[in-house]
Write a protein that holds these residues in place. Structure first.
Motif, short mmCIF file in Angstrom:
data_model
loop_
_atom_site.label_atom_id
_atom_site.label_comp_id
_atom_site.label_asym_id
_atom_site.label_seq_id
_atom_site.Cartn_x
_atom_site.Cartn_y
_atom_site.Cartn_z
N UNK A 1 -6.27 8.62 -10.07
CA UNK A 1 -6.26 8.64 -8.61
C UNK A 1 -6.01 10.04 -8.07
N UNK A 2 -6.93 10.55 -7.27
CA UNK A 2 -6.63 11.81 -6.60
C UNK A 2 -5.54 11.59 -5.55
N UNK A 3 -4.79 12.63 -5.28
CA UNK A 3 -3.77 12.56 -4.24
C UNK A 3 -4.38 11.97 -2.97
N UNK A 4 -3.63 11.09 -2.34
CA UNK A 4 -4.09 10.48 -1.09
C UNK A 4 -4.77 9.14 -1.26
N UNK A 5 -4.94 8.67 -2.51
CA UNK A 5 -5.61 7.39 -2.75
C UNK A 5 -4.60 6.25 -2.64
N UNK A 6 -4.74 5.45 -1.60
CA UNK A 6 -3.87 4.30 -1.44
C UNK A 6 -4.12 3.29 -2.54
N UNK A 7 -3.07 2.64 -3.01
CA UNK A 7 -3.22 1.61 -4.03
C UNK A 7 -2.14 0.55 -3.86
N UNK A 8 -2.51 -0.68 -4.30
CA UNK A 8 -1.65 -1.84 -4.10
C UNK A 8 -2.08 -2.93 -5.07
N UNK B 1 4.16 4.85 5.29
CA UNK B 1 4.16 4.61 6.74
C UNK B 1 3.08 5.43 7.44
N UNK B 2 2.67 4.94 8.58
CA UNK B 2 1.66 5.64 9.37
C UNK B 2 2.17 7.03 9.78
N UNK B 3 3.47 7.17 9.89
CA UNK B 3 4.07 8.47 10.27
C UNK B 3 3.91 9.51 9.16
N UNK B 4 3.64 9.07 7.93
CA UNK B 4 3.45 10.00 6.81
C UNK B 4 2.10 10.71 6.87
N UNK C 1 -5.30 -7.49 -10.26
CA UNK C 1 -6.24 -7.16 -9.17
C UNK C 1 -5.57 -6.09 -8.31
N UNK C 2 -6.20 -4.93 -8.26
CA UNK C 2 -5.61 -3.79 -7.56
C UNK C 2 -6.60 -3.29 -6.51
N UNK C 3 -6.08 -3.09 -5.30
CA UNK C 3 -6.92 -2.55 -4.23
C UNK C 3 -6.64 -1.05 -4.12
N UNK C 4 -7.73 -0.29 -4.09
CA UNK C 4 -7.65 1.16 -3.95
C UNK C 4 -8.31 1.55 -2.63
N UNK C 5 -7.71 2.50 -1.92
CA UNK C 5 -8.29 2.98 -0.68
C UNK C 5 -7.65 2.39 0.56
N UNK C 6 -6.48 1.80 0.42
CA UNK C 6 -5.78 1.26 1.59
C UNK C 6 -6.21 -0.16 1.92
N UNK D 1 0.84 -1.19 0.00
CA UNK D 1 0.00 0.00 0.00
C UNK D 1 0.88 1.25 0.00
N UNK D 2 0.57 2.15 -0.90
CA UNK D 2 1.27 3.44 -0.95
C UNK D 2 0.32 4.46 -1.55
#
Length: 149
Positions: free
Chosen positions: A80-87, A112-115, A59-64, A41-42
């Protein structure tokens, strides 16, 4: 997030990735690359991203981690708008993605959660792109991605 299904006809194209690169560039989305999608996830907190599927399917997951999973196939495009998690969860061996970015914004990669605290401040400041990467100035992106007043 916008997913365009079968947005680009790639049948018989010698280099389908070049077709996508040319289309995105013509609509102001540059800095293109060819690869897959990371298997972790990023997201990007300072820029939007377009992902065009040039070959294969994945198969791609969007949204974390709790997001939605979609199967993307050759010819599909995800904006993808900025902030959209994808993997990428799984993909064909020949899965090839063309990514690109609008002219405004700065590439970053958050994992990372720190981001998150910094990202929550920068994401709302990312400008709406001037053109849809597939359909240009008249495309639906401008209507769908209006900044809140």
């Amino acid at each position: 997030m916008i997913i365009y299904r079968k947005a680009i006809d790639l049948a018989g194209k010698h280099d389908p990735a070049a077709v996508m690169e040319d289309l995105f560039e013509a609509n102001g989305w540059g800095g293109s690359w060819r690869d897959g999608i990371y298997d972790y996830v990023h997201y990007h907190s300072r820029i939007h991203e377009v992902l065009g599927i040039a070959r294969g399917k994945g198969r791609v997951r969007f949204g974390g981690n709790k997001g939605r999973t979609y199967t993307l196939k050759a010819g599909d495009v995800a904006v993808l708008p900025a902030g959209t998690g994808h993997q990428c969860l799984s993909a064909d061996d020949d899965f090839l993605v063309v990514g690109a970015y609008p002219a405004t914004g700065t590439y970053d990669e958050c994992t990372a959660v720190e981001d998150r605290p910094r990202a929550l401040k920068t994401i709302p400041k990312v400008a709406v792109p001037r053109k849809d990467p597939v359909y240009g100035a008249a495309g639906p992106l401008a209507k769908l991605w209006k900044k809140p007043k």
